[in-house]
Design an enzyme around this catalytic site. Structure first.
Site, PDB file in Angstrom:
ATOM      1  N   GLY A 179      63.397  45.703  28.229  1.00 40.12           N
ATOM      2  CA  GLY A 179      62.759  46.281  29.410  1.00 40.12           C
ATOM      3  C   GLY A 179      63.785  46.404  30.511  1.00 40.12           C
TER       4      GLY A 179
ATOM      5  CE1 TYR B 282      63.120  40.915  32.202  1.00 41.92           C
ATOM      6  CE2 TYR B 282      61.240  40.859  30.693  1.00 41.92           C
ATOM      7  CZ  TYR B 282      61.795  40.579  31.937  1.00 41.92           C
ATOM      8  OH  TYR B 282      61.038  39.944  32.889  1.00 41.92           O
TER       9      TYR B 282
ATOM     10  CG  HIS C  57      68.260  47.599  21.955  1.00 46.61           C
ATOM     11  ND1 HIS C  57      66.975  47.430  22.406  1.00 46.61           N
ATOM     12  CD2 HIS C  57      69.062  47.396  23.020  1.00 46.61           C
ATOM     13  CE1 HIS C  57      66.993  47.143  23.692  1.00 46.61           C
ATOM     14  NE2 HIS C  57      68.251  47.110  24.090  1.00 46.61           N
TER      15      HIS C  57
ATOM     16  CD  GLU D 189      65.022  48.296  19.369  1.00 42.97           C
ATOM     17  OE1 GLU D 189      65.609  47.380  18.773  1.00 42.97           O
ATOM     18  OE2 GLU D 189      64.919  48.344  20.595  1.00 42.97           O
TER      19      GLU D 189
ATOM     20  CE  LYS E  98      51.102  65.392  14.183  1.00 42.32           C
ATOM     21  NZ  LYS E  98      50.033  65.823  15.114  1.00 42.32           N
TER      22      LYS E  98
END
Ligand code: XMP
Length: 511
Positions: A55, A83, A169, A171, A367
């Site tokens: 964040g 964060y 990160h 991801e 989706k």
């Protein structure tokens, strides 16, 4: 379906949806929840593990998002990312400091690969870092398991309490092997089995809808798009003829599309379908109108009016079905019930359709998961992988005013273009492709005759998010074939041009 759940506490990071996606790619169901979710609620949800997202805030900043301290006492494994890691450190008594300079990019992280989180990795790996604050000292009971040149604690763990933190990160795609970090967390630490598959989603969802709706009545606005189609089929498998679908055919769909929708839903799925052939009504309202925004507005309003008229004939229903999907839910604000999704942006559903409750069977799905569910339910592939089509339809692909003749010209030209793209096997690489009827007439010659006819423009773009895109480099031979077929087969077209503008600066649609 949800017995194995990973909760993702949202601290406002830009990659939160991606984290949820990555977890689901490992066949573990995940949900994004607000960072201040109560401990009671977490207990009710009974997750196998919790991930704190990154964040933009700093833990020392005023009003920075914080979670309850008791979360660390639940005995549920936690992985804090960026964060999330700093917050875990801060709450548990370590210190977080501000670096002079932001560390950004793929950075080599030296790691301790005996950690259950980092098993299977080399001693040094490139991960995406993007931070200014960093963990200066780890809380009591924690141990360092990774560092970079400028970040002393790039990864930390407290194996006894099953708490883990990473500054990088895992991801995002730039993080090589990032998915393996997530897998390690899920399977080595949370002991997930990874049994969540979309087939079970469809079956369990039908069962739940049966229980929820029983023998009450539901109403669904069917557009022929992917989301409303999958929602309708799920509902129909659950409640059969107690579902009524209203399909407002405004006559601005592609060639034969209205009939195809009808054939699939009425004949193949035996759904109680009301098709309203409202083309004349729409064309009457649109007569003489050239301004794109006015066209959109007229279509949106007329759509609502037609839908209302039909809904009124049916009377009160218990449930109104919406094709809301997970990204809509996240974007429209977590924790709050999502806003009713406007019917493919054409103006929103009417206020006074008489229903008691909204049912959104796809609100947990991304989706691609909606598409997989569609295939699972037996919806034909060409509908499931249908390219995006704007709510106002061909009206915004006819430049200038709209007439029935122009509509027919465009439908024929567009259908030839789509047919040739499919034949050439290019439909899987081009994300959106269509014909536009320009408002331009030019001189041509056919046989010995001088012609003065319309120009068709072909548009084809490659994009992932439809916010930006590049024009597709379709081979000349295919363009040649399309052009020659259009001028030969479609009356009143004597010229075909290809749009070689990317987005930005151009938009995908011409209006
Ligand atoms: P643009 O033209 O803005 O299009 O680059 C981006 C994507 O949005 C679709 N689009 C619409 N979809 N109602 C819709 O439901 C609209 O009024 C509308 N206008 C554009 C467009 O087809 C593309 O996929």
């Amino acid at each position: 379906m949800k017995n194995e759940l990973i909760l993702i506490l949202d601290f406002g990071g830009q990659y939160n949806q991606l984290i949820a996606r990555r977890v689901r790619e490992c066949n573990v169901y995940s949900e994004v929840v607000p960072y201040d979710i109560s401990i009671e609620k977490i207990k009710q949800k009974n997750p196998k593990g919790i991930i704190f997202t990154g964040g933009p805030a700093s833990v020392y900043g005023e009003g920075s998002p914080k979670c309850a301290k008791e979360i660390f006492e639940l005995g549920v494994p936690i992985l804090g990312i960026c964060y999330g890691m700093q917050l875990m450190t801060h709450i548990l008594g370590g210190t977080v400091a501000r670096a002079n300079k932001r560390e950004y990019g793929t950075i080599d992280v030296s790691i301790d690969n005996s950690s259950p989180l980092l098993q299977g990795f080399e001693k040094t790996n490139g991960f995406l870092m993007s931070h200014t604050d960093y963990v200066e000292t780890v809380p009591k009971g924690f141990k360092n398991i990774g560092f970079t040149e400028s970040c002393p604690n790039a990864a930390i763990q407290n194996t006894e309490k099953q708490l883990y933190g990473i500054q990088f990160h895992p991801e995002v795609n730039h993080s090589m092997n990032g998915l393996q970090v997530i897998k390690n967390f899920l399977f080595n630490i949370c002991n997930c089995t990874g049994d969540w598959i979309i087939a079970s989603f469809a079956q369990e969802s039908i069962q739940k809808l049966k229980e929820k709706i029983g023998d009450k009545k539901a109403l669904c606005a069917l557009s022929g798009g992917v989301d409303s189609s999958v929602a309708a089929v799920l509902l129909s498998k659950a409640i059969g003829k107690n579902l009524t679908c209203i399909f407002v055919d405004h006559g601005l769909l592609r060639k034969n599309e209205g009939d195809e929708v009808e054939e699939i839903f009425r004949n193949q799925f035996d759904i109680n379908l009301i098709r309203v052939n409202a083309k004349d009504r729409f064309l009457e309202k649109l007569a003489g109108i050239s301004d794109p925004e006015t066209k959109r507005k007229i279509i949106g309003e007329e759509f609502i009016r037609v839908f209302e008229e039909e809904a009124k004939k049916i009377g009160t229903v218990d449930f109104l079905v919406q094709g809301t999907i997970y990204p809509d839910v996240i974007e429209s604000g977590l924790g709050k019930s999502s806003v009713i999704k406007s019917h493919h942006n054409v103006g929103g559903l009417p206020d006074y359709v008489d229903f008691k409750e909204i049912v959104e069977p796809l609100r947990d799905l991304f989706k691609d998961e909606v598409r997989k569910t569609g295939l699972e339910l037996g919806i034909p592939e060409n509908l499931v992988y249908r390219q995006p089509f704007p709510g106002p339809g061909l009206a915004i692909r006819i430049i200038g005013d709209i007439t029935d003749d122009k509509l027919n010209i465009l439908k024929d030209a567009d259908s030839i273009f789509r047919e040739e793209i499919a034949k050439a096997g290019l439909h899987k690489n081009i994300n959106q492709y269509f014909a536009v009827l320009t408002n331009l007439k030019s001189v041509g010659v056919m046989g010995d005759e001088r012609t003065y006819d319309y120009t068709i423009a072909l548009r084809a773009v490659e994009t992932t998010d439809f916010m930006t895109g590049v024009w597709s480099k379709i081979p000349y031979e295919i363009l040649e074939k399309v052009s020659s077929r259009i001028v030969n087969e479609v009356k009143h077209v004597n010229r075909v041009v290809y749009d070689i503008t990317s987005k930005p600066p151009a938009t995908i649609e011409w209006e």
